[in-house]
Scaffold this motif. Sequence first.
Motif, mmCIF file in Angstrom:
data_model
loop_
_atom_site.group_PDB
_atom_site.id
_atom_site.type_symbol
_atom_site.label_atom_id
_atom_site.label_comp_id
_atom_site.label_asym_id
_atom_site.label_seq_id
_atom_site.Cartn_x
_atom_site.Cartn_y
_atom_site.Cartn_z
ATOM 1 N N THR A 33 -36.521 97.836 -11.913
ATOM 2 C CA THR A 33 -36.004 98.000 -13.275
ATOM 3 C C THR A 33 -37.134 98.396 -14.214
ATOM 4 O O THR A 33 -38.300 98.379 -13.839
ATOM 5 C CB THR A 33 -35.339 96.693 -13.771
ATOM 6 O OG1 THR A 33 -34.670 96.956 -14.997
ATOM 7 C CG2 THR A 33 -36.341 95.597 -13.995
ATOM 8 N N GLY A 34 -36.791 98.698 -15.420
ATOM 9 C CA GLY A 34 -37.782 98.926 -16.473
ATOM 10 C C GLY A 34 -38.553 100.216 -16.326
ATOM 11 O O GLY A 34 -38.366 100.986 -15.403
ATOM 12 N N CYS A 35 -39.475 100.425 -17.245
ATOM 13 C CA CYS A 35 -40.230 101.670 -17.272
ATOM 14 C C CYS A 35 -41.401 101.680 -16.296
ATOM 15 O O CYS A 35 -41.896 102.739 -15.949
ATOM 16 C CB CYS A 35 -40.699 101.984 -18.691
ATOM 17 S SG CYS A 35 -41.411 100.608 -19.570
ATOM 18 N N SER A 36 -41.829 100.513 -15.811
ATOM 19 C CA SER A 36 -42.927 100.480 -14.844
ATOM 20 C C SER A 36 -42.452 100.276 -13.413
ATOM 21 O O SER A 36 -43.230 100.396 -12.489
ATOM 22 C CB SER A 36 -43.927 99.376 -15.197
ATOM 23 O OG SER A 36 -44.657 99.748 -16.342
ATOM 24 N N GLY A 37 -41.197 99.904 -13.233
ATOM 25 C CA GLY A 37 -40.653 99.870 -11.886
ATOM 26 C C GLY A 37 -40.172 98.533 -11.364
ATOM 27 O O GLY A 37 -39.164 98.468 -10.686
ATOM 28 N N LEU A 38 -40.868 97.431 -11.634
ATOM 29 C CA LEU A 38 -40.492 96.136 -11.086
ATOM 30 C C LEU A 38 -40.437 95.085 -12.187
ATOM 31 O O LEU A 38 -41.221 95.131 -13.132
ATOM 32 C CB LEU A 38 -41.497 95.682 -10.023
ATOM 33 C CG LEU A 38 -41.623 96.544 -8.778
ATOM 34 C CD1 LEU A 38 -42.819 96.102 -7.946
ATOM 35 C CD2 LEU A 38 -40.351 96.485 -7.953
ATOM 36 N N ALA A 39 -39.528 94.131 -12.027
ATOM 37 C CA ALA A 39 -39.432 93.007 -12.952
ATOM 38 C C ALA A 39 -39.249 91.730 -12.137
ATOM 39 O O ALA A 39 -38.734 91.761 -11.021
ATOM 40 C CB ALA A 39 -38.270 93.188 -13.908
ATOM 41 N N TYR A 40 -39.690 90.631 -12.697
ATOM 42 C CA TYR A 40 -39.571 89.341 -12.024
ATOM 43 C C TYR A 40 -38.170 88.770 -12.149
ATOM 44 O O TYR A 40 -37.487 88.985 -13.153
ATOM 45 C CB TYR A 40 -40.565 88.337 -12.616
ATOM 46 C CG TYR A 40 -42.000 88.718 -12.399
ATOM 47 C CD1 TYR A 40 -42.573 88.660 -11.134
ATOM 48 C CD2 TYR A 40 -42.786 89.149 -13.461
ATOM 49 C CE1 TYR A 40 -43.896 89.014 -10.928
ATOM 50 C CE2 TYR A 40 -44.113 89.503 -13.273
ATOM 51 C CZ TYR A 40 -44.663 89.428 -12.004
ATOM 52 O OH TYR A 40 -45.970 89.784 -11.806
ATOM 53 N N VAL A 41 -37.779 88.012 -11.117
ATOM 54 C CA VAL A 41 -36.525 87.276 -11.108
ATOM 55 C C VAL A 41 -36.870 85.819 -10.831
ATOM 56 O O VAL A 41 -37.677 85.523 -9.941
ATOM 57 C CB VAL A 41 -35.584 87.807 -10.006
ATOM 58 C CG1 VAL A 41 -34.327 86.972 -9.922
ATOM 59 C CG2 VAL A 41 -35.260 89.268 -10.224
ATOM 60 N N LEU A 42 -36.278 84.912 -11.586
ATOM 61 C CA LEU A 42 -36.464 83.484 -11.376
ATOM 62 C C LEU A 42 -35.088 82.847 -11.486
ATOM 63 O O LEU A 42 -34.396 83.031 -12.482
ATOM 64 C CB LEU A 42 -37.404 82.918 -12.437
ATOM 65 C CG LEU A 42 -37.797 81.457 -12.277
ATOM 66 C CD1 LEU A 42 -39.221 81.246 -12.730
ATOM 67 C CD2 LEU A 42 -36.868 80.541 -13.008
#
Length: 107
Positions: A33-42
Amino acid sequence: MAITLSDSAAERVKSFLDNRGKGIGVRLGVTTTGCSGLAYVLEFVDELNDEDIVYEDKGVKVIIDPKSKLYLEGTRLEFVKEGLNEGFEFVNPNVKGECGCGESFTV
């Protein structure tokens, strides 16, 4: 290497699990996701999946999926309070860059 928690993060996770009245631990992961590619999930975990990898630190089970392990190996989960804001923070040695808004990262 493992996934670790600061004392404050471990206490906060335990508190959330106690308040929920159920759960075996916390799942850390990444999503595209997002503009850089990865996002954290918790998220909190009530049942393990067959492929899950389980670490334990300070009495808290930390669950990750094999895909996320590549991106999260060596990460430390912190719980920080700054003024009226509080939340979990990922200290990830694999991060090479973040987007300007701080919502996503690259490795």
